[in-house]
Design a protein around this motif. Structure first.
Motif, PDB file in Angstrom:
ATOM      1  N   MET A   1       0.651  -1.218   0.114  1.00  0.00           N
ATOM      2  CA  MET A   1      -0.152  -0.017  -0.088  1.00  0.00           C
ATOM      3  C   MET A   1       0.854   1.159   0.096  1.00  0.00           C
ATOM      4  O   MET A   1       2.137   1.233  -0.012  1.00  0.00           O
ATOM      5  N   GLY A   2       0.136   2.436   0.020  1.00  0.00           N
ATOM      6  CA  GLY A   2       0.875   3.607  -0.033  1.00  0.00           C
ATOM      7  C   GLY A   2       0.454   4.097  -1.574  1.00  0.00           C
ATOM      8  O   GLY A   2       0.055   3.765  -2.353  1.00  0.00           O
ATOM      9  N   ASP A   3       1.323   5.338  -1.619  1.00  0.00           N
ATOM     10  CA  ASP A   3       1.297   6.131  -2.940  1.00  0.00           C
ATOM     11  C   ASP A   3       2.662   6.442  -3.630  1.00  0.00           C
ATOM     12  O   ASP A   3       3.433   6.386  -2.935  1.00  0.00           O
ATOM     13  N   ASN A   4       2.674   6.033  -4.936  1.00  0.00           N
ATOM     14  CA  ASN A   4       3.745   6.183  -5.427  1.00  0.00           C
ATOM     15  C   ASN A   4       4.254   7.440  -5.665  1.00  0.00           C
ATOM     16  O   ASN A   4       3.414   8.538  -5.679  1.00  0.00           O
ATOM     17  N   VAL A   5       5.418   7.762  -5.659  1.00  0.00           N
ATOM     18  CA  VAL A   5       5.915   9.164  -6.114  1.00  0.00           C
ATOM     19  C   VAL A   5       5.575   9.542  -7.463  1.00  0.00           C
ATOM     20  O   VAL A   5       5.842   8.545  -8.334  1.00  0.00           O
ATOM     21  N   GLN A   6       5.001  10.505  -7.583  1.00  0.00           N
ATOM     22  CA  GLN A   6       4.487  11.022  -8.908  1.00  0.00           C
ATOM     23  C   GLN A   6       5.772  11.565  -9.560  1.00  0.00           C
ATOM     24  O   GLN A   6       6.585  12.431  -8.927  1.00  0.00           O
ATOM     25  N   VAL A   7       6.231  11.255 -10.817  1.00  0.00           N
ATOM     26  CA  VAL A   7       7.160  11.726 -11.313  1.00  0.00           C
ATOM     27  C   VAL A   7       6.956  12.518 -12.861  1.00  0.00           C
ATOM     28  O   VAL A   7       6.398  11.953 -13.564  1.00  0.00           O
ATOM     29  N   LEU A 319      15.138  14.985   4.128  1.00  0.00           N
ATOM     30  CA  LEU A 319      13.973  14.486   2.981  1.00  0.00           C
ATOM     31  C   LEU A 319      13.604  13.053   3.157  1.00  0.00           C
ATOM     32  O   LEU A 319      12.694  12.448   2.394  1.00  0.00           O
ATOM     33  N   LYS A 320      13.900  12.640   4.495  1.00  0.00           N
ATOM     34  CA  LYS A 320      13.358  11.266   4.887  1.00  0.00           C
ATOM     35  C   LYS A 320      11.820  11.027   4.658  1.00  0.00           C
ATOM     36  O   LYS A 320      11.406  10.140   3.874  1.00  0.00           O
ATOM     37  N   ASN A 321      10.943  11.952   5.328  1.00  0.00           N
ATOM     38  CA  ASN A 321       9.522  11.734   5.141  1.00  0.00           C
ATOM     39  C   ASN A 321       9.234  12.189   3.616  1.00  0.00           C
ATOM     40  O   ASN A 321       8.406  10.960   3.248  1.00  0.00           O
ATOM     41  N   ALA A 322       9.730  12.711   2.981  1.00  0.00           N
ATOM     42  CA  ALA A 322       9.471  12.981   1.655  1.00  0.00           C
ATOM     43  C   ALA A 322       9.647  11.794   0.930  1.00  0.00           C
ATOM     44  O   ALA A 322       8.980  11.571  -0.204  1.00  0.00           O
ATOM     45  N   LEU A 323      10.651  11.067   1.060  1.00  0.00           N
ATOM     46  CA  LEU A 323      11.107   9.852   0.532  1.00  0.00           C
ATOM     47  C   LEU A 323      10.488   8.371   0.625  1.00  0.00           C
ATOM     48  O   LEU A 323       9.998   7.600   0.137  1.00  0.00           O
ATOM     49  N   GLY A 324      10.323   8.400   2.031  1.00  0.00           N
ATOM     50  CA  GLY A 324       9.801   6.914   2.519  1.00  0.00           C
ATOM     51  C   GLY A 324       8.977   7.180   3.318  1.00  0.00           C
ATOM     52  O   GLY A 324       8.608   6.048   4.134  1.00  0.00           O
ATOM     53  N   GLY A 325       8.232   8.178   3.780  1.00  0.00           N
ATOM     54  CA  GLY A 325       7.596   8.140   5.080  1.00  0.00           C
ATOM     55  C   GLY A 325       6.203   9.168   4.821  1.00  0.00           C
ATOM     56  O   GLY A 325       5.542   8.781   3.850  1.00  0.00           O
ATOM     57  N   ASN A 326       5.762   9.862   5.806  1.00  0.00           N
ATOM     58  CA  ASN A 326       4.596  10.483   5.910  1.00  0.00           C
ATOM     59  C   ASN A 326       4.693  11.782   4.839  1.00  0.00           C
ATOM     60  O   ASN A 326       4.639  12.943   5.001  1.00  0.00           O
ATOM     61  N   LYS A 328       2.877  13.046   0.687  1.00  0.00           N
ATOM     62  CA  LYS A 328       2.786  12.811  -0.891  1.00  0.00           C
ATOM     63  C   LYS A 328       3.912  13.375  -1.484  1.00  0.00           C
ATOM     64  O   LYS A 328       3.826  14.683  -1.440  1.00  0.00           O
ATOM     65  N   THR A 329       4.399  12.819  -2.450  1.00  0.00           N
ATOM     66  CA  THR A 329       5.640  13.437  -3.017  1.00  0.00           C
ATOM     67  C   THR A 329       5.563  13.420  -4.700  1.00  0.00           C
ATOM     68  O   THR A 329       4.897  12.503  -5.354  1.00  0.00           O
TER      69      THR A 329
END
Ligand code: ADP
Ligand code: MG
Length: 370
Positions: A1-7, A319-326, A328-329
């Motif tokens: 689950m979770g959201d993929n980083v949008q690129v 950037l820890k949260n931005a990459l693997g945590g809480n 939407k990136t």
């Protein structure tokens, strides 16, 4: 689950220098597929797909005031990029999610153009700020008085340069060798004593960001005399306070992190030597570590049990949260169109491609008002 980083990827026009020497275009875009061609013909074409692909190479007219307006054929202007990426960030912020948007690419590829913009072509950061306050004003008109709703916005702005953190809103932090990065058991890594300035309207926040921009370290390189060799992070803190049905005051908070990364090129391609080379390699330490973290996160998605080396650099701690945590990136990879930049552009595409598989786990930040 979770959201993929949008690129997203975005291709800029040729610059003056490239036009003068008749640079060859090495990028094609068709729908969401980007193709890069080796100008020497040594390697086959390579194709990549992304969530968003922006052709901003040609197809525009420059208005009298300088705004680059699409001529109706293909140019993706600032408004288009904001509509696709910035709007979603704002919607998520209203819901109480942390959001991160960062720009990656070599110096001169268009990172700052997308993030900050050059007047009158405002980028995502100023438009997001403008729209946030517009949204708050509209909300205030329609809010039920009994909810006693309140909205608070504050902003901080920092720079990571040679693995030290400078508070761009507080020049006295410059001389002490920078601010410390510490870890909070719940919230994660943060910068100690960073100034967080309350702002109550768009012109307040605009003035703060302008102040921070003036304070940035400008170190010229052969590649681009005005480009910073530092990473810049603008963080907008948004809090919404309101009473729930039971009459209890609740606060929803969101941090919007907007990150303009330093140029991703290797130090040697800029002709840097001595002090400048040291600087380059320090910057590369943070970016290299970002690459390592993204690689590890992508490998984790494939089921490998490895840990992510966030701790190895200041940038990746923050950037820890931005990459693997809480969070939407969203990531924007800025691409140069010119043959001379083929190697760097290919490495940017590969980086962006790996980032696609990363998943984050955003949660609504809401708790009783304290
Ligand atoms: P970076 O921040 O990656 O070093 P910049 O954003 O400063 O690069 O862009 C370099 C140059 O290219 C600037 O002169 C900018 O105006 C131009 N440019 C970049 N992206 C675009 C775009 N999408 N449309 C038009 N011009 C662009
Ligand atoms: Mg820049």
């Amino acid at each position: 689950m979770g959201d993929n980083v949008q690129v997203a990827v975005r291709l800029r026009p040729f610059n003056e220098r490239e036009r003068v020497r008749n640079a060859k275009l090495v990028i094609k875009m068709e729908n969401n597929t980007t193709t890069i061609t080796d100008p020497d013909g040594k390697y086959p074409e390579k194709k990549f797909t992304f969530d968003f692909s922006y052709w901003s190479h040609d197809g525009y007219n420059e208005r009298e005031d300088g705004y680059l307006e699409p001529d109706g054929s293909k140019y993706a202007d600032q408004a288009k990029v904001f509509d696709d990426l910035g709007k979603g960030v704002l919607e998520n912020a209203w819901k109480g999610f942390n959001c991160s948007l960062f720009a990656y690419g070599q110096t001169g590829s268009g990172k700052s153009y997308s993030m900050v913009g050059y007047n009158p072509n405002k980028g995502i950061i100023p438009i997001t700020c403008e729209e946030l306050f517009k949204g708050i004003e509209e909300k205030k008109l329609t809010d039920d008085a009994e909810k006693e709703a309140e909205y608070q916005v504050s902003v901080s702005m920092l720079e990571i340069y040679n693995e030290t953190v400078k508070d761009l809103l507080n020049v006295s932090s410059f001389k002490k060798g920078g601010l410390r990065v510490r870890q909070h058991p719940q919230k994660g890594f943060y910068v100690e004593q960073l100034q967080v300035a309350p702002v109550s309207n768009y012109s307040d926040i605009e003035a703060r960001i302008a102040e921070g921009t003036r304070n940035r370290t400008l170190a010229a390189t052969n590649m681009n005399a005005t480009s910073s060799r530092a990473h810049t992070i603008v963080a907008i803190n948004f809090a919404q306070k309101a009473k729930n049905e039971a009459g209890k005051s609740m606060t929803k908070t969101s941090i919007i992190n907007l990150v303009d990364l330093a140029g991703s090129e290797r130090a040697d391609s800029t002709g840097a030597t001595g002090e400048r080379l040291k600087e380059g390699s320090m910057i590369n330490k943070s970016l290299l570590c970002l690459g390592n973290c993204i690689k590890a996160l992508a490998d984790q998605q494939e089921g490998k049990h490895i840990s992510v080396p966030y701790r190895d650099s200041i940038l990746t701690r923050l950037l820890k949260n931005a990459l693997g945590g809480n969070s939407k990136t969203v990531m924007i990879a800025a691409l140069s169109p010119a043959d001379i930049n083929y190697d760097e552009t290919l490495s940017t595409l590969r980086f962006a491609d790996r980032a696609k598989s990363i998943k984050t786990k955003a949660v609504v930040n809401e708790s009783p008002t304290d």
